[in-house]
Design an enzyme around this catalytic site. Structure first.
Site, PDB file in Angstrom:
ATOM      1  N   SER A 142       0.888  -1.192  -0.180  1.00 39.49           N
ATOM      2  CA  SER A 142       0.115   0.039   0.120  1.00 39.49           C
ATOM      3  C   SER A 142       1.010   1.313  -0.147  1.00 39.49           C
ATOM      4  O   SER A 142       1.549   1.586  -0.738  1.00 39.49           O
ATOM      5  CB  SER A 142      -1.002   0.050   1.173  1.00 39.49           C
ATOM      6  OG  SER A 142      -2.050   0.895   1.106  1.00 39.49           O
ATOM      7  N   ASP A 284      -9.084  -5.566  -5.297  1.00 38.85           N
ATOM      8  CA  ASP A 284      -8.255  -4.443  -4.634  1.00 38.85           C
ATOM      9  C   ASP A 284      -8.652  -2.970  -4.738  1.00 38.85           C
ATOM     10  O   ASP A 284      -9.613  -3.018  -6.028  1.00 38.85           O
ATOM     11  CB  ASP A 284      -6.944  -4.494  -5.242  1.00 38.85           C
ATOM     12  CG  ASP A 284      -5.696  -3.790  -4.251  1.00 38.85           C
ATOM     13  OD1 ASP A 284      -6.252  -3.346  -3.198  1.00 38.85           O
ATOM     14  OD2 ASP A 284      -4.717  -3.900  -4.345  1.00 38.85           O
ATOM     15  N   HIS A 311      -7.023  -5.448  -0.979  1.00 40.10           N
ATOM     16  CA  HIS A 311      -5.944  -4.804  -0.520  1.00 40.10           C
ATOM     17  C   HIS A 311      -5.158  -5.735   0.394  1.00 40.10           C
ATOM     18  O   HIS A 311      -3.985  -5.600   0.357  1.00 40.10           O
ATOM     19  CB  HIS A 311      -6.539  -3.559  -0.052  1.00 40.10           C
ATOM     20  CG  HIS A 311      -5.373  -2.501  -0.196  1.00 40.10           C
ATOM     21  ND1 HIS A 311      -4.795  -2.117  -1.241  1.00 40.10           N
ATOM     22  CD2 HIS A 311      -4.923  -1.638   0.920  1.00 40.10           C
ATOM     23  CE1 HIS A 311      -3.759  -1.408  -0.842  1.00 40.10           C
ATOM     24  NE2 HIS A 311      -3.945  -0.875   0.456  1.00 40.10           N
TER      25      HIS A 311
END
Length: 341
Positions: A142, A284, A311
């Protein structure tokens, strides 16, 4: 006891196949009082010296994986799932809470929340932990993926392998994907309520998160049922540094409005020559096709697709994620530049 013995034998065999014995892998080679692998690293910043927390699990001179958490402002803790997979493969794990996160110092100064400064912080951590191009694998998830790529653009000569997990390399493209693809999957009435709250800047309104949790987080952040979210994920996100998050990301996970809003490294990806793994998940917040494109634009790219992942693919498509990550690291360790996942 029979099953336990069989499991132990399997673990031993796997670790030994990695070229390091279990005794060597688990041996604490540090001098002085033992701390379970914890090392506080002193970093120099424009605002003075601070300390960041690191913890080493295992010992492999050839494979050291430093983990960069997301958020921005979460902690290393959601990576704890890796302990169930990587030590058995002889892969050394290095946890690290970035400045302002978790167990590290928090200067409580938004001027410190800066991407270039964080890049220099990672470099100082690398030096303190004695990581180099013979053993240094960097995984950023991320926001950590942005930081990992930015680090590689300046310091790839220090890396043996780079892993960009669940992060597009263009924040404008990320915002466009959120608006053009993800937003259209919402119930129009729900989306209208979310947009109305955002337009007012009323992010503290409890209804905002009540709407996002079932309609966005449960579908695109972690697809495990909300009431069963893994404890390390809840623990990590529960410690989120809101000041850091809002300064860099903006007040919502649903799009970007902070310092990172214009960040884009797509044009610079061909400069990356170090073996690179890009990881994408079907559900995601990041476009999996973009993640595949990243692997094609770098010089020595590999792509790991998680068909059931969001994610947090390391949790909701865990077996695929971990098998692909391990295959990449071991492939690079054996001399491959492009690893077929």
């Amino acid at each position: 006891m029979v099953f336990t013995s069989l499991y132990a034998c399997k673990q031993t065999s796997t670790v030994q196949q990695s070229g390091i014995s279990p005794a060597d892998y688990f041996k604490d080679t540090t001098a002085g009082v033992k701390t379970g692998g914890v090392q506080m690293v002193t970093i120099n910043t424009p605002k003075g010296k601070f300390h960041v927390w690191t913890k080493k699990i295992g010992n492999n001179p050839k494979i050291k994986l430093l983990l960069l958490n997301g958020g921005p402002g979460a902690t290393h803790e959601y990576f704890e799932c890796m302990e169930s997979f990587l030590p058995a493969e002889g892969i050394e794990l290095v946890y690290y809470d970035q400045l302002g996160c978790g167990n590290s110092d928090n200067p409580k100064d938004t001027a410190m929340w800066s991407l270039p400064r964080y890049v220099e912080e990672v470099e100082q951590v690398r030096q303190a932990l004695k990581l180099d191009s013979s053993n240094f694998y960097l995984l950023g998830h991320s926001w950590g993926g942005i930081l990992a790529m930015e680090y590689a653009q300046k310091y790839q000569h220090n890396l043996k392998g780079l892993i960009i997990s669940n992060m597009m390399m263009s924040v404008p493209d990320y915002g466009k994907y959120a608006n053009d693809v993800l937003a259209k999957q919402f119930d129009p009435k729900v989306l209208a309520k979310i947009r109305a709250i955002e337009a007012k800047g009323d992010f503290k309104n409890p209804e905002y998160m009540q709407l996002l949790l079932p309609n966005f987080y449960a579908k695109h952040i972690c697809r495990i049922p909300l009431d069963q979210w893994p404890e390390p994920v809840n623990r990590s996100l529960g410690k989120l540094n809101e000041s850091l998050y809002v300064t860099m990301q903006g007040p919502s996970e649903f799009g970007v409005a902070g310092k990172l809003v214009k960040w884009d490294r797509m044009a610079d990806l061909p400069k990356i020559g170090v073996p690179t793994l890009s990881i994408g998940g079907q559900y995601d917040t990041m476009d999996p096709k973009h993640m595949e494109k990243v692997s094609q634009l770098v010089q020595n790219g590999s792509y790991l697709y998680c068909p059931n992942g969001s994610h947090m693919s390391m949790y909701d498509d865990q077996q695929v994620y971990m098998a692909g990550l391990i295959k990449f690291i071991k492939g690079v360790d054996s001399g491959e530049k492009k690893v077929k996942i």
